[in-house]
Write an enzyme that holds these catalytic residues in place. Structure first.
Site, PDB file in Angstrom:
ATOM      1  N   ASP A   1       0.854  -1.200   0.000  1.00 48.72           N
ATOM      2  CA  ASP A   1       0.000   0.000   0.000  1.00 48.72           C
ATOM      3  C   ASP A   1       0.882   1.241   0.000  1.00 48.72           C
ATOM      4  O   ASP A   1       1.780   1.381   0.820  1.00 48.72           O
ATOM      5  CB  ASP A   1      -0.970   0.045   1.179  1.00 48.72           C
TER       6      ASP A   1
ATOM      7  N   ARG B   1     -13.487   3.700   1.652  1.00 42.61           N
ATOM      8  CA  ARG B   1     -13.330   5.158   1.521  1.00 42.61           C
ATOM      9  C   ARG B   1     -13.596   5.611   0.082  1.00 42.61           C
ATOM     10  O   ARG B   1     -13.839   6.781  -0.165  1.00 42.61           O
ATOM     11  CB  ARG B   1     -11.956   5.600   2.016  1.00 42.61           C
TER      12      ARG B   1
ATOM     13  N   ASN C   1      -5.468  -4.712  -6.935  1.00 41.43           N
ATOM     14  CA  ASN C   1      -6.606  -4.119  -6.242  1.00 41.43           C
ATOM     15  C   ASN C   1      -6.432  -2.621  -5.971  1.00 41.43           C
ATOM     16  O   ASN C   1      -7.416  -1.909  -5.807  1.00 41.43           O
ATOM     17  CB  ASN C   1      -6.803  -4.900  -4.921  1.00 41.43           C
TER      18      ASN C   1
ATOM     19  N   LYS D   1     -10.828   0.793 -15.916  1.00 43.05           N
ATOM     20  CA  LYS D   1     -11.374  -0.469 -15.391  1.00 43.05           C
ATOM     21  C   LYS D   1     -11.716  -1.442 -16.518  1.00 43.05           C
ATOM     22  O   LYS D   1     -11.513  -2.651 -16.379  1.00 43.05           O
ATOM     23  CB  LYS D   1     -12.608  -0.189 -14.524  1.00 43.05           C
TER      24      LYS D   1
ATOM     25  N   ALA E   1     -18.699  -2.455  -2.511  1.00 43.52           N
ATOM     26  CA  ALA E   1     -18.459  -2.561  -1.070  1.00 43.52           C
ATOM     27  C   ALA E   1     -18.285  -1.184  -0.449  1.00 43.52           C
ATOM     28  O   ALA E   1     -17.886  -0.232  -1.123  1.00 43.52           O
ATOM     29  CB  ALA E   1     -17.197  -3.396  -0.826  1.00 43.52           C
ATOM     30  N   ALA E   2     -18.550  -1.116   0.837  1.00 46.37           N
ATOM     31  CA  ALA E   2     -18.324   0.121   1.567  1.00 46.37           C
ATOM     32  C   ALA E   2     -16.832   0.290   1.814  1.00 46.37           C
ATOM     33  O   ALA E   2     -16.176  -0.620   2.320  1.00 46.37           O
ATOM     34  CB  ALA E   2     -19.053   0.060   2.905  1.00 46.37           C
TER      35      ALA E   2
ATOM     36  N   VAL F   1       2.146   1.464  -7.286  1.00 44.25           N
ATOM     37  CA  VAL F   1       1.952   0.604  -8.468  1.00 44.25           C
ATOM     38  C   VAL F   1       2.007   1.399  -9.765  1.00 44.25           C
ATOM     39  O   VAL F   1       2.180   0.812 -10.838  1.00 44.25           O
ATOM     40  CB  VAL F   1       0.613  -0.191  -8.422  1.00 44.25           C
TER      41      VAL F   1
ATOM     42  N   TYR G   1     -12.065   6.569 -14.873  1.00 46.99           N
ATOM     43  CA  TYR G   1     -12.115   5.325 -14.089  1.00 46.99           C
ATOM     44  C   TYR G   1     -12.720   4.183 -14.914  1.00 46.99           C
ATOM     45  O   TYR G   1     -12.196   3.068 -14.932  1.00 46.99           O
ATOM     46  CB  TYR G   1     -12.951   5.625 -12.839  1.00 46.99           C
TER      47      TYR G   1
END
Ligand code: NAI
Length: 423
Positions: free
Chosen positions: A42, A205, A105, A174, A202-203, A79, A170
């Site tokens: 990360d 940030r 991810n 994607k 998903a929840a 990345v 995005y």
């Protein structure tokens, strides 16, 4: 439902990029809980990717895994750079000796309508999602190839698959990942590298101010982890697939292609001809999923032009394996071989099987029984499956991805077969 065998990752090494929070953290914890050694990558930047990065998020997840008795190392690389991708893979190899599983991810958002989308917002998002996946996957693929095993998971989004207002950067990045997967699934076949894609909901940030609060409450990232882990496991035989997943709902998304129609035949059709045939072009009844470009171009498009109705079903009507090899020299299309020099070795097992080679050079095809000394590629298949293939009951890609047809040697050359033999 009976209890099935626990899916474990003992002895496996996983890299999860962007694992310092959100979905990546949950995947990493679950991989580690099930025995994998995990690289927690990360960069630790802001939601839009800004900032110098921070070690905190990755370190925290490593601590969590260690506290649970698991094994993990942190990596803080970005990345979005070639060097970053190389370092992430190096971290895995230095710490654990290899890479078996890669989850691409890491992600950021910079939402804006197209006219407000400055080039740097476009670029930053492509750099992290699409280029980022390339930067990490390329060195990881090399390690996986050397070990003859790999599971790669790309992360797309419903925004890319279907569109979402204000996310042109995005969505492009994607859906680019789906294209990346489509080709890697072919390049990985020979090395037992399987590549699949998830579109999570998903929840996190990234979504805290995008999805309504009552929906977010149902969107625990833990619901996404099981399918990511399944796709990362030895159990998984799929490759080249896309799955939507969130809140306990899972489905498969696919690119379907309509049967279509030939307009004009040998003459070039007019705009009016296209307009008159619009309904036939549009009609998705009987649509199918192609395994690769050649399924469209070499099978359906060519066959449609030749006036055959169902190209994949055409075949030689063979009753015995040896009949195929008797007819093979006559079925050879010198014009389509383009001067290729290749030797195909067939090893057909089971009743009525045997070994035959087809030696193609100087625009001619010589078929001999037995084993050739230096074949370009070797095709191994059971007699019944071979007849199904030659009789058009299954297509070559399907036989290959299901493991019925095994190809050794130069895989790319085997793609010539459908082109140069017309039975
Ligand atoms: P998140 O923001 O919680 O996690 C993403 C992580 O990636 C962060 O910890 C961040 O520091 C890290 N990261 C960002 N840029 C990086 C870089 N250049 N190098 C290394 N690490 C970097 O977001 P979430 O929701 O967990 O997203 C994970 C992935 O799932 C992303 O690819 C996202 O686009 C995708 N996704 C998420 C959806 C959702 O509903 N949460 C929907 C569709 C896709």
């Amino acid at each position: 439902m009976g209890a099935s065998k626990e899916i474990r990752f003992d002895g496996r090494v996983a890299i999860v990029t962007g694992a310092g929070g959100g979905l990546g953290r949950v995947y990493a914890l679950e991989f580690a809980r099930r025995g994998a050694k995990v690289v927690i990558n990360d960069f630790g930047g802001a939601r839009d990717g800004a900032g110098k990065g921070a070690a905190g998020p990755a370190d925290k997840v490593v601590d969590e895994i260690k506290a649970l008795g698991g094994e993990a190392v942190a990596n803080y690389d970005n990345v979005a750079t070639v060097k970053g991708g190389e370092n992430i893979v190096k971290t895995a190899v230095d710490a654990f000796g290899k890479v078996d599983i890669l989850v691409n991810n890491a992600g950021i958002l910079r939402d804006k309508g197209l006219l407000k989308m400055e080039p740097e917002n476009w670029q930053a998002v492509l750099d992290v999602h699409l280029n980022g996946a390339f930067h990490v996957t390329r060195p990881a693929f090399s390690v996986m190839r050397d070990h003859g095993y790999g599971r790669i998971i790309m992360t797309t989004s419903a925004a890319g698959l279907y569109g979402n207002f204000g996310q042109s950067n995005y969505s492009s990045a994607k859906l680019g990942l789906v294209g990346f997967m489509n080709t890697l699934k072919l390049e990985g076949i020979k090395y037992n590298i399987k590549v699949n894609t998830v579109a999570p909901i998903a929840a996190s940030r990234l979504t805290e101010d995008i999805l309504p609060p009552d929906l977010l409450a149902k969107m625990n990232p833990a619901y996404v982890a099981p399918i990511v882990l399944y796709l990362g496991s030895e159990e998984c035989n799929e490759t080249g697939r896309i799955y939507n997943c969130g809140a306990g709902f899972y489905n498969r998304a696919a690119m379907m292609t309509s049967p279509g129609t030939v307009i004009g035949g040998k003459k070039i059709p007019s705009v009016e001809d296209v307009s008159a045939n619009w309904a036939k072009i549009m009609d998705l009844k009987g649509a199918k999923e192609y395994g690769q470009l050649n399924d469209l171009v070499l099978q359906d498009l060519l066959s449609a032009l030749e006036g055959k109705k169902e190209p994949a079903q055409s075949g030689g009507g063979f009753a015995a394996v040896k009949d195929v090899f008797e007819k093979m020299p006559g079925a050879f299309q010198a014009g389509s071989a383009g001067g290729a020099a290749v030797v195909f070795q067939y090893c057909i097992s089971g009743d009525g099987g045997g070994d035959w080679s087809a030696d193609i050079k100087n625009g001619a095809c010589t078929v001999a029984s037995g084993l050739h000394a230096s074949p370009t590629c070797t095709l191994k298949i059971q007699a019944g499956d071979f007849l199904d293939l030659m009789n058009g009951k299954v297509n070559a890609m399907k036989a290959y991805t299901s493991g019925k047809l095994k190809i050794e040697g130069d895989l790319m050359k085997s793609q010539l077969l459908e082109k140069i033999f017309k039975f």
